[in-house]
Design a protein around this motif. Sequence first.
Motif, PDB file in Angstrom:
ATOM      1  N   LYS A  45      30.869  45.972 -80.776  1.00 24.96           N
ATOM      2  CA  LYS A  45      31.504  47.407 -82.001  1.00 24.96           C
ATOM      3  C   LYS A  45      31.561  46.827 -82.968  1.00 24.96           C
ATOM      4  CE  LYS A  45      33.227  51.515 -79.722  1.00 24.96           C
ATOM      5  NZ  LYS A  45      33.986  51.651 -79.074  1.00 24.96           N
ATOM      6  N   SER A  46      33.015  46.040 -83.423  1.00 27.16           N
ATOM      7  CA  SER A  46      33.628  45.989 -84.691  1.00 27.16           C
ATOM      8  C   SER A  46      32.176  44.722 -85.157  1.00 27.16           C
ATOM      9  CB  SER A  46      34.500  45.256 -84.751  1.00 27.16           C
ATOM     10  OG  SER A  46      35.011  44.142 -83.883  1.00 27.16           O
ATOM     11  N   LYS A  47      31.067  44.151 -84.708  1.00 28.99           N
ATOM     12  CA  LYS A  47      30.806  42.822 -85.064  1.00 28.99           C
ATOM     13  C   LYS A  47      29.408  43.709 -85.822  1.00 28.99           C
ATOM     14  CE  LYS A  47      28.880  39.134 -85.045  1.00 28.99           C
ATOM     15  NZ  LYS A  47      28.873  37.340 -84.496  1.00 28.99           N
ATOM     16  N   TYR A  48      28.729  45.111 -84.948  1.00 28.57           N
ATOM     17  CA  TYR A  48      27.456  45.408 -85.273  1.00 28.57           C
ATOM     18  C   TYR A  48      27.888  46.874 -85.105  1.00 28.57           C
ATOM     19  CZ  TYR A  48      26.026  41.130 -83.413  1.00 28.57           C
ATOM     20  OH  TYR A  48      26.139  39.810 -83.108  1.00 28.57           O
ATOM     21  N   LYS A  49      27.239  47.636 -86.568  1.00 26.67           N
ATOM     22  CA  LYS A  49      27.268  49.159 -86.757  1.00 26.67           C
ATOM     23  C   LYS A  49      27.069  49.670 -86.146  1.00 26.67           C
ATOM     24  CE  LYS A  49      30.969  47.822 -89.205  1.00 26.67           C
ATOM     25  NZ  LYS A  49      32.535  47.114 -88.391  1.00 26.67           N
ATOM     26  N   THR A  50      25.199  49.412 -85.881  1.00 28.74           N
ATOM     27  CA  THR A  50      24.310  50.281 -85.386  1.00 28.74           C
ATOM     28  C   THR A  50      23.681  49.763 -84.483  1.00 28.74           C
ATOM     29  OG1 THR A  50      22.597  48.985 -86.859  1.00 28.74           O
ATOM     30  CG2 THR A  50      23.351  51.051 -87.607  1.00 28.74           C
ATOM     31  N   VAL A  51      23.330  50.675 -82.808  1.00 27.99           N
ATOM     32  CA  VAL A  51      22.233  50.546 -81.810  1.00 27.99           C
ATOM     33  C   VAL A  51      21.151  49.413 -82.409  1.00 27.99           C
ATOM     34  CG1 VAL A  51      20.730  50.843 -80.238  1.00 27.99           C
ATOM     35  CG2 VAL A  51      23.026  52.865 -80.717  1.00 27.99           C
ATOM     36  N   ASP A  52      20.474  49.022 -83.494  1.00 31.65           N
ATOM     37  CA  ASP A  52      18.862  47.949 -83.801  1.00 31.65           C
ATOM     38  C   ASP A  52      19.909  47.215 -83.411  1.00 31.65           C
ATOM     39  OD1 ASP A  52      17.295  51.033 -83.867  1.00 31.65           O
ATOM     40  OD2 ASP A  52      17.655  51.468 -85.518  1.00 31.65           O
ATOM     41  N   GLU A  53      20.948  47.387 -84.671  1.00 28.75           N
ATOM     42  CA  GLU A  53      21.690  45.529 -85.032  1.00 28.75           C
ATOM     43  C   GLU A  53      21.863  45.172 -83.476  1.00 28.75           C
ATOM     44  OE1 GLU A  53      24.619  46.301 -87.225  1.00 28.75           O
ATOM     45  OE2 GLU A  53      23.608  46.736 -89.377  1.00 28.75           O
ATOM     46  N   LEU A  54      22.916  45.558 -82.635  1.00 32.94           N
ATOM     47  CA  LEU A  54      23.229  45.628 -81.555  1.00 32.94           C
ATOM     48  C   LEU A  54      22.268  44.739 -80.454  1.00 32.94           C
ATOM     49  CD1 LEU A  54      25.356  44.501 -79.601  1.00 32.94           C
ATOM     50  CD2 LEU A  54      25.521  46.947 -78.867  1.00 32.94           C
ATOM     51  N   VAL A  55      20.518  45.132 -80.740  1.00 32.44           N
ATOM     52  CA  VAL A  55      20.338  45.148 -80.367  1.00 32.44           C
ATOM     53  C   VAL A  55      19.066  43.943 -80.749  1.00 32.44           C
ATOM     54  CG1 VAL A  55      17.316  45.958 -79.535  1.00 32.44           C
ATOM     55  CG2 VAL A  55      19.280  47.587 -79.255  1.00 32.44           C
ATOM     56  N   ALA A  56      18.856  43.740 -81.534  1.00 35.78           N
ATOM     57  CA  ALA A  56      18.098  42.024 -82.375  1.00 35.78           C
ATOM     58  C   ALA A  56      19.277  41.625 -82.384  1.00 35.78           C
ATOM     59  CB  ALA A  56      18.344  42.955 -84.053  1.00 35.78           C
ATOM     60  N   ALA A  57      20.124  41.622 -82.017  1.00 36.72           N
ATOM     61  CA  ALA A  57      21.061  40.246 -82.134  1.00 36.72           C
ATOM     62  C   ALA A  57      21.045  40.117 -80.378  1.00 36.72           C
ATOM     63  CB  ALA A  57      22.936  41.023 -82.468  1.00 36.72           C
ATOM     64  N   ALA A  58      21.225  40.665 -79.632  1.00 40.51           N
ATOM     65  CA  ALA A  58      21.043  40.273 -78.217  1.00 40.51           C
ATOM     66  C   ALA A  58      19.549  40.171 -77.850  1.00 40.51           C
ATOM     67  CB  ALA A  58      20.697  42.302 -77.309  1.00 40.51           C
ATOM     68  N   LYS A  59      18.751  40.714 -79.060  1.00 37.20           N
ATOM     69  CA  LYS A  59      17.586  40.007 -78.526  1.00 37.20           C
ATOM     70  C   LYS A  59      17.147  38.858 -79.152  1.00 37.20           C
ATOM     71  CE  LYS A  59      13.353  42.483 -78.435  1.00 37.20           C
ATOM     72  NZ  LYS A  59      12.563  43.057 -79.443  1.00 37.20           N
ATOM     73  N   ASN A  60      18.189  38.303 -80.014  1.00 38.03           N
ATOM     74  CA  ASN A  60      18.026  36.860 -80.686  1.00 38.03           C
ATOM     75  C   ASN A  60      19.447  35.872 -79.949  1.00 38.03           C
ATOM     76  OD1 ASN A  60      15.781  37.375 -82.668  1.00 38.03           O
ATOM     77  ND2 ASN A  60      17.236  38.262 -83.964  1.00 38.03           N
ATOM     78  N   SER A  61      19.778  35.778 -79.320  1.00 41.00           N
ATOM     79  CA  SER A  61      20.558  35.871 -78.788  1.00 41.00           C
ATOM     80  C   SER A  61      20.430  34.252 -78.032  1.00 41.00           C
ATOM     81  CB  SER A  61      21.281  35.869 -77.733  1.00 41.00           C
ATOM     82  OG  SER A  61      22.930  35.388 -76.597  1.00 41.00           O
ATOM     83  N   LYS A  62      21.018  33.260 -78.645  1.00 40.42           N
ATOM     84  CA  LYS A  62      19.787  31.758 -77.421  1.00 40.42           C
ATOM     85  C   LYS A  62      21.252  31.073 -76.375  1.00 40.42           C
ATOM     86  CE  LYS A  62      17.383  31.230 -81.549  1.00 40.42           C
ATOM     87  NZ  LYS A  62      16.688  31.681 -81.111  1.00 40.42           N
ATOM     88  N   ASN A  63      22.279  32.019 -75.482  1.00 38.95           N
ATOM     89  CA  ASN A  63      22.271  31.992 -74.393  1.00 38.95           C
ATOM     90  C   ASN A  63      21.837  32.082 -73.616  1.00 38.95           C
ATOM     91  OD1 ASN A  63      24.080  32.506 -72.644  1.00 38.95           O
ATOM     92  ND2 ASN A  63      25.345  33.460 -73.188  1.00 38.95           N
ATOM     93  N   ASP A  64      21.633  31.449 -72.843  1.00 36.38           N
ATOM     94  CA  ASP A  64      20.586  31.369 -71.493  1.00 36.38           C
ATOM     95  C   ASP A  64      20.718  32.551 -70.867  1.00 36.38           C
ATOM     96  OD1 ASP A  64      19.569  29.045 -72.147  1.00 36.38           O
ATOM     97  OD2 ASP A  64      20.545  28.239 -71.091  1.00 36.38           O
ATOM     98  N   MET A  65      22.236  33.603 -70.258  1.00 39.37           N
ATOM     99  CA  MET A  65      22.253  34.032 -69.724  1.00 39.37           C
ATOM    100  C   MET A  65      22.137  35.195 -69.659  1.00 39.37           C
ATOM    101  SD  MET A  65      26.750  33.827 -68.903  1.00 39.37           S
ATOM    102  CE  MET A  65      26.941  34.215 -67.278  1.00 39.37           C
ATOM    103  N   MET A  66      21.250  35.533 -71.407  1.00 38.75           N
ATOM    104  CA  MET A  66      20.560  36.460 -72.214  1.00 38.75           C
ATOM    105  C   MET A  66      19.699  36.845 -72.026  1.00 38.75           C
ATOM    106  SD  MET A  66      23.076  38.894 -72.779  1.00 38.75           S
ATOM    107  CE  MET A  66      21.954  39.721 -74.523  1.00 38.75           C
ATOM    108  N   LYS A  67      18.749  35.965 -70.940  1.00 42.28           N
ATOM    109  CA  LYS A  67      16.981  35.643 -71.310  1.00 42.28           C
ATOM    110  C   LYS A  67      16.444  36.854 -70.283  1.00 42.28           C
ATOM    111  CE  LYS A  67      16.442  31.689 -73.110  1.00 42.28           C
ATOM    112  NZ  LYS A  67      16.671  31.968 -75.266  1.00 42.28           N
ATOM    113  N   PRO A  68      17.662  36.736 -69.223  1.00 35.58           N
ATOM    114  CA  PRO A  68      17.063  37.679 -67.973  1.00 35.58           C
ATOM    115  C   PRO A  68      16.879  39.411 -68.729  1.00 35.58           C
ATOM    116  CG  PRO A  68      17.870  36.857 -66.670  1.00 35.58           C
ATOM    117  CD  PRO A  68      18.739  36.123 -68.499  1.00 35.58           C
TER     118      PRO A  68
END
Length: 86
Positions: A45-68
């Motif tokens: 919440k402190s790093k990302y100010k909007t829902v869209d920013e958080l969604v974009a960061a999650a989609k761009n994550s390179k962590n394998d646990m986020m793939k599913p």
Amino acid sequence: MKKRLLAMTALALAALMPSLSIAGESDSCKGCHNGSVSPSFDTLKSKYKTVDELVAAAKNSKNDMMKPVQANEAKLKAAAEEIMKQ
């Protein structure tokens, strides 16, 4: 008597089933996003100010646990909205 009891139990179970399945989208994220495995919700919440920013960061994550979850944008958006409300 046994048939009636069985029928009433089945009816009660069927009536309760929808309420048992209602869980927030972010509940499935809590297992990892606890601060030790992945950033906590407060950190996100402190790093990302909007829902869209958080969604974009999650989609761009390179962590394998986020793939599913990266392929399901609707679930990511719903979880991000819940995280931002908390």
